[in-house]
Write an enzyme that holds these catalytic residues in place. Structure first.
Site, short mmCIF file in Angstrom:
data_model
loop_
_atom_site.label_atom_id
_atom_site.label_comp_id
_atom_site.label_asym_id
_atom_site.label_seq_id
_atom_site.Cartn_x
_atom_site.Cartn_y
_atom_site.Cartn_z
CB SER A 136 -0.88 -0.05 1.25
OG SER A 136 -1.58 1.17 1.43
CE LYS A 162 -4.84 -0.05 0.47
NZ LYS A 162 -5.52 -0.78 1.57
CE LYS A 164 -3.77 3.83 2.35
NZ LYS A 164 -5.02 3.36 2.98
CG ASP A 189 -7.70 2.47 0.96
OD1 ASP A 189 -8.80 3.03 1.09
OD2 ASP A 189 -7.11 1.90 1.91
CD GLU A 215 -8.95 -0.73 0.99
OE1 GLU A 215 -8.18 -1.32 0.20
OE2 GLU A 215 -8.71 -0.63 2.21
CG ASP A 240 -10.50 -0.48 5.51
OD1 ASP A 240 -10.82 -0.89 6.62
OD2 ASP A 240 -9.35 -0.03 5.27
CE LYS A 264 -7.22 -1.98 7.11
NZ LYS A 264 -7.38 -0.51 7.11
N GLY A 292 -4.12 -4.15 6.31
CA GLY A 292 -3.05 -3.85 7.26
C GLY A 292 -3.23 -2.49 7.89
O1 OSB Z 1 -7.04 1.96 4.83
O2 OSB Z 1 -6.00 0.15 4.51
C1 OSB Z 1 -6.06 1.25 5.04
C2 OSB Z 1 -2.82 1.98 6.95
C3 OSB Z 1 -3.31 2.66 8.04
C4 OSB Z 1 -4.66 2.90 8.12
C5 OSB Z 1 -5.53 2.46 7.12
C6 OSB Z 1 -5.05 1.76 6.03
C7 OSB Z 1 -3.65 1.56 5.93
C8 OSB Z 1 -3.01 0.90 4.80
C9 OSB Z 1 -1.67 0.30 5.05
O3 OSB Z 1 -3.46 0.91 3.67
C10 OSB Z 1 -1.64 -1.16 4.85
C11 OSB Z 1 -0.38 -1.77 5.40
O4 OSB Z 1 -0.29 -2.00 6.62
O5 OSB Z 1 0.52 -2.02 4.61
MG MG Z 2 -8.34 0.94 3.54
#
Ligand code: OSB
Ligand code: MG
Length: 373
Positions: A136, A162, A164, A189, A215, A240, A264, A292
């Site tokens: 991510s 992924k 952001k 995401d 996402e 999520d 999660k 994650g």
């Molecule tokens: O939305 O998936 C999420 C990290 C912190 C809070 C929310 C998210 C995330 C990530 C990181 O996308 C995923 C990772 O731990 O690699």
């Molecule tokens: Mg997310």
């Protein structure tokens, strides 16, 4: 199982690089570790993924610590549980506080599996010996910088990327990534960053740049907007933040607002609830995968055990330790295999051990609560 004590620790670990999302920038991660000790002196560990400030959801490290101390520990002492199931039962009347509950359930699960000398993975019904993982990628300074970061992760072997996104950081950065890497599996995401009126524009850039999965673009309660985006889309809509329990998932399924579920353990109150929700999602025809929260080694080991379960079918947001932290708190960090997988540990419980010095350096506060005389 006879539980002797529960310990909460607050830790702080600097991230390798800032992680920026639509809700803010994280430079260092503050989190809790929970351990439960049996009367035989065995210990199980769990991680609370709540952050210092309640930005991803309503929980924070402070709220989680208070919940454990003021609510869970007193109730635990009044009616001592004797198994993971009883620990879950004891916490069930309390509303919310899912990240705190998850950390405790993880610790109890790790302890249970260690006591029976089995890997937690197989205890949970996991079958895989290696799990496929992706990465991510946070918001970067420029589209070119993003394409460069993506290139470095692909070089390392990650199976999918992924990105952001947020209003103002979507079409241009995605164009740059697509131009540089025409064939990669690309997801985005938004962490609820878009208003429901953005359905048409999101669809336009997602289709143009062949995004496979979008996402949580809209606020957690905006299920109708997620359903509108999903209608006739060439990509999956993934939820999520919107899904925290069976009811919220059922609502999303009814509206056809979810084709993919990011699971999660922390968000849903524990790994066992995570598996139950993943089953519910797959019964509706959706896919499930493990997300994650920038976990340390303890949380990562739990995510790996969870992702070994066959109900999960897409690469997880479970990257190698070095993608997050210069110094992992484990004796042996998680390392990416050349084929874009992580090994599922084969030792008892979560199968990892803390590096005592690295762990000690990261701990800021600790308190042990006696559970039995
Ligand atoms: O939305 O998936 C999420 C990290 C912190 C809070 C929310 C998210 C995330 C990530 C990181 O996308 C995923 C990772 O731990 O690699
Ligand atoms: Mg997310």
């Amino acid at each position: 199982m006879r539980y002797r004590s529960l310990t909460v620790e607050q830790l702080e670990l600097p991230l390798v690089e800032p992680f920026e999302t639509s809700f803010g920038v994280e430079l260092r991660r503050q989190f809790l570790l929970v351990s439960v000790e049996s009367s035989e002196g065995l210990a199980g560990w769990g991680e609370c993924v709540a952050t210092r400030d309640p930005l991803y959801n309503e929980e924070s490290t402070a709220s989680a610590w208070a919940f454990v101390q003021e609510n869970v520990v007193p109730r635990w002492r009044r009616r001592p549980p004797t198994s993971v199931d009883r620990v879950r039962e004891l916490m069930r009347p309390f509303r919310g506080n899912r990240m705190a509950k998850s950390a405790i359930e993880q610790a109890a699960l790790d302890l249970e599996a260690r006591a029976s000398r089995r890997p937690l993975s197989s205890w949970l019904g996991g079958r895989r010996r290696r799990i496929e993982v992706g990465v991510s990628v946070g918001i970067q300074s420029t589209p070119t910088a993003l394409a460069r970061r993506v290139g470095a992760y692909l070089e390392e072997g990650y199976r999918r990327i992924k990105v952001k996104v947020m209003p103002g950081w979507d079409a241009r950065p995605l164009a740059a990534v697509r131009r540089a890497y025409p064939a990669i599996e690309l997801w985005v995401d938004a962490n609820q960053g878009y208003p429901p009126t953005a359905v048409t524009s999101i669809r336009a850039w997602a289709e143009r740049y062949e995004v496979r999965q979008v996402e949580q673009p809209f606020p957690e309660r905006a299920l109708a907007a997620h359903a509108a985006l999903a209608r006739h889309a060439s990509f999956r809509v993934c939820l999520d933040e919107s899904v925290v329990d069976a009811d919220s998932l059922e609502g999303a399924i009814r509206l056809r607002a979810v084709q993919s579920l990011n699971v999660k353990a922390g968000r849903v109150g524990g790994p066992l609830e995570g598996i139950a929700l993943a089953r519910q999602a797959t019964r509706s025809g959706a896919v499930a995968w493990v997300g994650g929260m920038l976990e340390s080694g303890i949380g990562r080991a739990h995510s790996v055990a969870l992702a070994s379960h066959p109900v999960f079918s897409l690469p997880g947001d479970i990257s190698a330790s070095r993608r997050y932290y210069r110094e992992e708190i484990l004796e042996r960090p998680f390392v990416l295999n050349a084929d874009g997988t992580l090994d599922v540990p084969t030792g008892a419980g979560i199968g990892v051990e803390l590096d005592r010095r690295a762990h000690r350096r990261a701990v800021r506060r600790r308190r042990t609560y006696a559970l039995a005389p």
